[in-house]
Design a protein around this motif. Sequence first.
Motif, PDB file in Angstrom:
ATOM      1  N   SER A  26       0.822  -1.208   0.000  1.00  0.00           N
ATOM      2  CA  SER A  26       0.000   0.000   0.000  1.00  0.00           C
ATOM      3  C   SER A  26       0.857   1.260   0.000  1.00  0.00           C
ATOM      4  O   SER A  26       0.350   2.345   0.205  1.00  0.00           O
ATOM      5  CB  SER A  26      -0.917   0.012   1.226  1.00  0.00           C
ATOM      6  OG  SER A  26      -1.719  -1.133   1.255  1.00  0.00           O
ATOM      7  N   LYS A 182     -13.302  -4.026   3.159  1.00  0.00           N
ATOM      8  CA  LYS A 182     -11.993  -4.169   2.536  1.00  0.00           C
ATOM      9  C   LYS A 182     -11.582  -2.850   1.899  1.00  0.00           C
ATOM     10  O   LYS A 182     -12.402  -2.090   1.405  1.00  0.00           O
ATOM     11  CB  LYS A 182     -12.024  -5.276   1.480  1.00  0.00           C
ATOM     12  CG  LYS A 182     -12.269  -6.669   2.063  1.00  0.00           C
ATOM     13  CD  LYS A 182     -12.260  -7.725   0.976  1.00  0.00           C
ATOM     14  CE  LYS A 182     -12.482  -9.115   1.571  1.00  0.00           C
ATOM     15  NZ  LYS A 182     -12.484 -10.163   0.517  1.00  0.00           N
ATOM     16  N   LYS A 184      -8.814  -1.146  -0.845  1.00  0.00           N
ATOM     17  CA  LYS A 184      -7.883  -1.454  -1.925  1.00  0.00           C
ATOM     18  C   LYS A 184      -7.132  -0.189  -2.354  1.00  0.00           C
ATOM     19  O   LYS A 184      -7.716   0.880  -2.487  1.00  0.00           O
ATOM     20  CB  LYS A 184      -8.638  -2.025  -3.127  1.00  0.00           C
ATOM     21  CG  LYS A 184      -9.323  -3.370  -2.861  1.00  0.00           C
ATOM     22  CD  LYS A 184     -10.026  -3.875  -4.110  1.00  0.00           C
ATOM     23  CE  LYS A 184     -10.707  -5.230  -3.845  1.00  0.00           C
ATOM     24  NZ  LYS A 184     -11.406  -5.731  -5.048  1.00  0.00           N
ATOM     25  N   ASN A 185      -5.824  -0.360  -2.561  1.00  0.00           N
ATOM     26  CA  ASN A 185      -4.993   0.684  -3.161  1.00  0.00           C
ATOM     27  C   ASN A 185      -5.051   2.018  -2.431  1.00  0.00           C
ATOM     28  O   ASN A 185      -5.065   3.080  -3.041  1.00  0.00           O
ATOM     29  CB  ASN A 185      -5.396   0.893  -4.633  1.00  0.00           C
ATOM     30  CG  ASN A 185      -5.306  -0.387  -5.440  1.00  0.00           C
ATOM     31  OD1 ASN A 185      -4.370  -1.176  -5.249  1.00  0.00           O
ATOM     32  ND2 ASN A 185      -6.261  -0.607  -6.322  1.00  0.00           N
TER      33      ASN A 185
END
Length: 352
Positions: A26, A182, A184-185
């Motif tokens: 990340s 969740k 992401k990125n």
Amino acid sequence: MSRPQVPHRPFFHFGNPFQMISLKGSQMTPNLSALLNTFEETLAGRLRKLNPKDNNDVLSLSWMKLAMESLCGTRNDIKTLIAEIDLPVSAWDEKWIDVYLDISVKLLDICIVFSSEIARLNQGHLFLQFVLHNLNSTSSKQFIRARSSVDDWKNHIASKNPRFENCSTIWDKLVESLDLPKVKNSAKGKLLMRAMYGVKVLTVSVCSVFATAFSGSASKLLDLNVAETYMWAQAFNDLQSNVNGEIRNVLSSGRVTVLKELEAVDGIVKHLYPMIQDDVALAEEEAFKNSTSDLERKAQNLSQGLDLLTKEVDGFFQILLTGCKALLSKLRSGGAVSDQMMMGNVEGQVVR
């Protein structure tokens, strides 16, 4: 610290359903890592401070006040962290907003339930005042009136608060909210969710102890599994083991009341009650005076403890409410999420 005789199966006996939020891949910067470490170290410190040094501290009003202070502190910590990572609300994923608002709304509901129970216990203090007034009276009917007030107090304390039964759905959803969305990125997003998880674990755990203390039932007492990858995991596990273990020992002993200050008053009332069935014999006068003085002192301790706890619960309520209003205000100005959806979530769900 004592432990229960029979190991209690964890609430999530099938394993920990909360996946640890991985920050790998990340692009976590040194600055973000430092902020996360500071946050988790602070949380670990709060947990260690909350860990009782003595069995008698568990389920005492002074410990509950300290626990509520810890919740207020963690909410302020997460607010500070959000500002430090420079993650404006306009950049939040809607799922993150839902997490923040949803947990806040449920906690507002729980605070209302706790406040109602504290108020109910404070009402019981009035009966004790009547008892003491009559015992200090010179009227020939003092014992008759005192007995009536003692009976009223015993019935009042033994009664159940229907709000605990009515908020079972809210409570279940509060526990479910530990499962985070969740991310992401987004290094900042993952950091935020990881920090929120720590705050929510402490909050849900403390609330479960409060619900147990007020209801006198272990049905709401939780055993949460926390992965060792969190810096605060060991401090939390130690706290949970000590507090939950002592609570189960107390409840298994068959005590009618589990709050320490309330138990102290109940013990004096039971000792004093036979003395006021009939006129106090001359040989018992000194013991009678001592018991009356003891009741007055312990009743005052109970009342003062409840008043202080009330202020902390009210303070936590205001922190939650202020946080919700601030977030909604930023959402309106930024237009990230519709006002109708957010206002429906916050203003439509709080129990009145």
